[in-house]
Write a protein that holds these residues in place. Structure first.
Motif, PDB file in Angstrom:
ATOM      1  N   GLU A   1      43.402 103.256 -44.937  1.00  0.00           N
ATOM      2  CA  GLU A   1      44.844 103.490 -45.093  1.00  0.00           C
ATOM      3  C   GLU A   1      45.555 102.143 -45.110  1.00  0.00           C
ATOM      4  N   ALA A   2      46.654 102.059 -45.795  1.00  0.00           N
ATOM      5  CA  ALA A   2      47.376 100.792 -45.955  1.00  0.00           C
ATOM      6  C   ALA A   2      47.664 100.117 -44.617  1.00  0.00           C
ATOM      7  N   ARG A   3      48.044 100.888 -43.625  1.00  0.00           N
ATOM      8  CA  ARG A   3      48.397 100.281 -42.328  1.00  0.00           C
ATOM      9  C   ARG A   3      47.181  99.722 -41.580  1.00  0.00           C
TER      10      ARG A   3
ATOM     11  N   GLN B   1      44.473  98.237 -43.404  1.00  0.00           N
ATOM     12  CA  GLN B   1      43.689  97.397 -44.301  1.00  0.00           C
ATOM     13  C   GLN B   1      43.473  95.975 -43.812  1.00  0.00           C
TER      14      GLN B   1
ATOM     15  N   ARG C   1      38.587  96.882 -47.363  1.00  0.00           N
ATOM     16  CA  ARG C   1      39.936  96.504 -46.957  1.00  0.00           C
ATOM     17  C   ARG C   1      40.658  95.807 -48.085  1.00  0.00           C
TER      18      ARG C   1
ATOM     19  N   MET D   1      38.734 103.319 -49.192  1.00  0.00           N
ATOM     20  CA  MET D   1      39.744 102.327 -48.837  1.00  0.00           C
ATOM     21  C   MET D   1      40.417 102.774 -47.542  1.00  0.00           C
TER      22      MET D   1
END
Length: 163
Positions: free
Chosen positions: A125-127, A129, A95, A123
């Motif tokens: 996904e950005a949403r 993390q 994360r 990693m």
């Protein structure tokens, strides 16, 4: 057949976990979700409940990706679990940078135990993390809405458990 092992306590499974599982399916033919029996962490959900929640989420994912996905509880060393399920690769989700230090140490120890098993980091996904099971449980415990963080069935299970 390339077999991957994605270990964790999954207490409970989050959308971040589902994201990593989905993306790991592109790397392996068979993905084993290793559900750790970690009495020291004092999980909110029983092993059986955690396994059932994961199984409920992976059916459609397995059909969509064509990857065989199975759930495997374990209480031994991660590297021994990898041997038990025939995994050549361990999949770990990251994360943030803070996760990396711990994971870096784990990779070193696992490589010392068996250098034939690789570890792959994905990693989220950005949403996803910022999502952590511990924080999700705390939000739910305090009456917050966890809809953005967990699958619908998991949200219902959290609400029922904390009632």
């Amino acid at each position: 057949m390339r077999i991957g092992l994605y270990p964790g306590t999954f207490d409970p499974i989050t959308l971040g976990h589902v994201d990593i599982i989905s993306r790991a399916c592109a790397l392996v033919d068979r993905l084993v979700i290793g559900v750790a029996i970690n009495r020291d962490k004092g999980p909110l959900f029983t092993l059986e409940e955690r396994v059932a929640m994961i199984e409920a989420e992976i059916g459609a994912l397995a059909a969509r990706t064509g990857t065989e996905i199975v759930v495997h509880p374990f209480e031994n060393l991660l590297i021994d679990c990898a041997h038990d399920v025939g995994a050549q690769v361990i999949v770990r989700g990251l994360r943030a940078v803070a996760d990396f230090e711990y994971e870096f140490q784990m990779v070193g120890m696992n490589r010392a135990l068996d250098s034939r098993i690789e570890t792959v980091f994905l990693m989220a996904e950005a949403r996803h993390q910022a999502i952590a099971s511990k924080l999700v449980k705390e939000i739910a415990r305090l009456g917050g809405d966890v809809t953005k963080f967990v699958p619908g069935a998991v949200k219902q299970a959290l609400e029922a458990k904390l009632r």
